[in-house]
Design an enzyme around this catalytic site. Structure first.
Site, mmCIF file in Angstrom:
data_model
loop_
_atom_site.group_PDB
_atom_site.id
_atom_site.type_symbol
_atom_site.label_atom_id
_atom_site.label_comp_id
_atom_site.label_asym_id
_atom_site.label_seq_id
_atom_site.Cartn_x
_atom_site.Cartn_y
_atom_site.Cartn_z
ATOM 1 C CB CYS A 101 0.795 2.016 -8.588
ATOM 2 S SG CYS A 101 -1.259 2.602 -7.974
ATOM 3 C CB CYS A 193 -1.203 -1.781 -2.433
ATOM 4 S SG CYS A 193 -1.204 -1.467 -3.989
#
Length: 372
Positions: A101, A193
């Site tokens: 990410c 997440c």
């Protein structure tokens, strides 16, 4: 400078944006919508990118008096992070999605758009320090995120700001409360997440499906059957589907994964020890690879898993020869090397682990070369 503050909706990024404002920068807040179904990705302290998070980020921006926008990066996030995560597990690897990410989304896609719009830098709430272009560990060792930022290139670091890396987390929360930010006591996000349930095996099972295989010991004896190698990682002790410990009464651990045959090998804790780590996709935060072997501190997990070592650039990758063995080292993880003469807090570079060895014979000779 014109600074784009990436605001996740948490306390760290809110204070980072506030400090950027205090520094006199022209700050604009942006929340990244990374989920195609944002209403489903927040369960207490698990998950992110929910409507709740976007609302929290907007309210923080209002308190700070800065413009605020929501940018949709859901498709890019799915392709570069979620799909990569699933493919890696299907291949018997153990990836770190936070690394991807940062590499692909926050400091690539987001930063590229920011530069195109005339911004000079992107500020985030990561716990790390940048000093004269050098990436260092955060002051708060428990919150340090330099490991997951070690995939950033020198160019990416040149347009990054980490305003909270010089402060312990309790002080960040206190500062947020003093500033009137409602997220001061918001729980930190945990686990992965995009898996708010915390059940990684179920998530992967739904994506990959059933691929039966066997759990075997070092002699190849079948001990149990399983539904896919994606349910296992090197060093795993629980959830192996075994009837009990080994014959000597000691626990068994996953020591090897073969995605082609579907075989998961188990062994003793001693079988997990590795002395050499091989990695590809090397990234050197200074912009160039070091010449010859160098003394370093190697880290193979986001928290823990460190040892003194000798690292050497080899082509597009690197070899790390450990002075002390590490356990639970899996393909797909990152190995990050730190400079030891700065208390091990300066990041030298990183690579994606593609192999390990239990052979310690080459460690001494490599160390001698590094000391010359």
């Amino acid at each position: 400078m014109r600074v784009l503050a990436a605001m996740s909706g948490g306390v760290d990024s809110a204070v980072a944006a506030a400090r950027a404002v205090d520094a006199g920068h022209e700050v604009v807040g942006v929340h990244l919508a990374l989920s195609a179904t944002p209403g489903t990705l927040r369960t207490g302290s698990r998950g992110c990118c929910s409507k709740e998070d976007a609302g929290d980020a907007r309210r923080a921006a209002d308190v700070l008096g800065i413009p605020f926008y929501v940018w949709d990066f859901a498709d890019r996030f799915k392709e570069d992070v979620i799909d990569d995560f699933v493919a890696a597990y299907a291949a018997g690897e153990t990836p770190n999605p936070c690394l991807r990410c940062n590499e692909k989304i926050k400091f690539s896609a987001l930063a590229d758009r920011a530069v195109a719009l005339g911004f000079d830098a992107v500020a985030t709430g990561h716990y790390a320090r940048l000093e004269d272009g050098v990436l260092r560990r955060a002051v708060d060792a428990d919150k340090d995120q330099s490991y997951v930022l070690a995939v950033l290139t020198a160019q990416q670091l040149s347009r990054a700001l980490f305003p909270v890396g010089d402060t312990p987390k309790p002080q960040i929360r206190a500062e947020a409360a003093e500033r009137g930010l409602a997220v001061a006591n918001k729980p930190d996000s945990h686990d992965i997440c995009f898996i708010p349930s915390g059940d990684t095996r179920a998530f992967l099972g739904a994506k990959i499906g059933i691929r039966p295989g066997a759990v075997v010991d070092a002699d190849g004896q079948v001990l149990a059957n399983h539904e896919g190698v994606h349910g296992f990682t090197i060093g795993q002790r629980k959830g192996l589907g075994l009837p009990g410990p080994a014959a000597d009464g000691k626990p068994r651990y996953v020591t090897g994964i073969d995605p082609d045959s579907g075989t998961v090998q188990v062994g003793s804790a001693e079988d997990l020890q590795v002395w050499t780590v091989h990695a590809d996709r090397a990234i050197w935060t200074s912009g160039s690879a070091p010449e010859g072997p160098i003394e370093c501190v190697a880290q193979v997990r986001a928290h823990g898993g460190t040892a003194p070592a000798v690292a050497e650039a080899v082509g597009d990758g690197l070899i790390v020869r450990l002075r002390e063995p590490l356990t639970g080292v899996a393909r797909g993880q990152a190995v990050v090397v730190y400079r030891p003469d700065t208390s091990g807090d300066e990041v030298i570079g990183s690579g994606t682990i593609n192999g390990t060895s239990r052979d310690r014979s080459s460690v001494s000779s490599a160390g001698a070369s590094a000391g010359q």
